[in-house]
Design an enzyme around this catalytic site. Structure first.
Site, PDB file in Angstrom:
ATOM      1  N   GLU A 155      -4.687  57.510  29.085  1.00 43.52           N
ATOM      2  CA  GLU A 155      -4.508  58.193  30.361  1.00 43.52           C
ATOM      3  C   GLU A 155      -3.014  58.372  30.623  1.00 43.52           C
ATOM      4  OE1 GLU A 155      -6.217  57.587  34.890  1.00 43.52           O
ATOM      5  OE2 GLU A 155      -5.587  55.810  33.781  1.00 43.52           O
ATOM      6  N   LYS A 191     -11.856  63.319  35.761  1.00 42.62           N
ATOM      7  CA  LYS A 191     -12.183  61.973  36.243  1.00 42.62           C
ATOM      8  C   LYS A 191     -12.950  62.020  37.560  1.00 42.62           C
ATOM      9  CE  LYS A 191      -9.754  57.554  36.994  1.00 42.62           C
ATOM     10  NZ  LYS A 191      -8.384  56.991  37.115  1.00 42.62           N
ATOM     11  N   CYS A 207     -10.416  55.459  32.394  1.00 42.70           N
ATOM     12  CA  CYS A 207      -9.907  54.279  33.092  1.00 42.70           C
ATOM     13  C   CYS A 207     -10.887  53.699  34.117  1.00 42.70           C
ATOM     14  CB  CYS A 207      -8.560  54.601  33.726  1.00 42.70           C
ATOM     15  SG  CYS A 207      -7.599  53.132  34.194  1.00 42.70           S
TER      16      CYS A 207
END
Length: 291
Positions: free
Chosen positions: A50, A125, A167
């Site tokens: 990321e 995301k 993440c």
């Protein structure tokens, strides 16, 4: 109960660990060196963490440094994938989407390139990290970022079918279960974990996601101090479907390598058929409560 294959015919993946800064060109130079090393060592797919493009000091700098997918930086990575002849998982690109002019906010976009440099998948995301952890400082990703609207179907790659996440998504097992039920064999969590949550949660979450989905889990991570305001935990790793850490980066920037044994994955799923044993009649599908 690990079953290992020493066959050199198994696909090799590389997991890259970097310390991004606000200097985009220096970050690209560092990532490109690792990708070229991965190609030299025979990897078919390299994973970057990321914020591989940059880690800014504040939301205003994040927005200023962001680019559209058709911008110069992705063009450089397209050329790099083509030059090296391997697939690239670009784990969290600060993307100015088509709604940039209206929103003045960006997406945290996981981009998958094939070995010809073509974009084969993008995942934005869906779970934004708005948290306050004592000793780690507040994180307000939503100050600059819009949550993605949907999951991306797993993508067939030379290493197996890859499910894309980023993440903080790893804290939501529903997402990993959905990807596994859609056919994923490899889950990837490119990350920038902090110095408090990292030692406490990083490895245990990754191993849990691998065990419950019976997938390989690949987690490329940011490491070290990015600037005076932020540091990351590192410890990039690959976990096999049994929950064993089969590759791990050492301290600092670098890479680790792992072979993906899909025969072992299928054998494990046959021996321990947890997906056939699920009871959605009792607790709903993918953990959602029944109406």
């Amino acid at each position: 109960m690990a079953i290992f294959s020493s066959s050199w015919e198994l696909p090799l993946v590389a997991v890259c660990q970097v310390t991004s800064t606000p200097d985009k060109q220096q970050n690209f130079k560092t990532c490109a060196e690792l990708v070229r090393e991965a190609a030299r060592l025979g990897a078919c797919l390299a994973f970057l963490p990321e914020a591989f493009d940059f880690v800014a000091r504040d939301p205003a700098e994040t927005l200023r440094l962001s680019e559209p997918l058709g911008g110069n930086l992705l063009g450089e990575y397209t050329q790099l994938a083509r030059e090296c002849g391997l697939w690239l998982s670009l784990g969290g690109f600060h993307e100015r989407g088509q709604d940039w002019e209206q929103t003045q906010k960006i997406y945290n976009c996981h981009v998958l390139l094939d070995n010809k440099g073509s974009v084969v998948a993008t995942y934005r995301k869906t779970h934004l990290c708005d948290v306050e952890i004592p000793g780690q400082g507040p994180m307000r990703e939503s100050n600059s970022t819009i949550p993605g609207p949907s999951l991306e179907s797993p993508v067939s790659t030379p290493a197996g079918k890859v499910g894309l996440a980023i993440c903080y998504d790893m804290r939501f097992p529903e997402l990993s279960l959905a990807l596994a039920q859609a056919g994923a064999e490899i889950l990837t969590y490119p990350s920038a974990f902090g110095s408090v949550t990292g030692p406490a949660h990083w490895e245990v979450l990754l191993r849990a996601r691998a065990i419950e989905t019976q997938c390989y889990v690949v987690a490329a991570a940011q490491c070290g101090r990015h600037h005076e305001k932020r540091a990351s935990y590192g410890h990039s790793m690959v976990v096999d479907p049994w929950g064993t850490v089969v590759a791990r980066c050492s301290e600092g920037p670098g890479l680790c390598l792992a072979r993906i044994d899909l025969r072992y994955l299928r054998q494990l799923r046959q021996q321990l058929p947890v997906f056939r044993h699920r009871r959605p009649d009792l607790y709903g599908s993918l953990g959602h409560p029944r109406s």
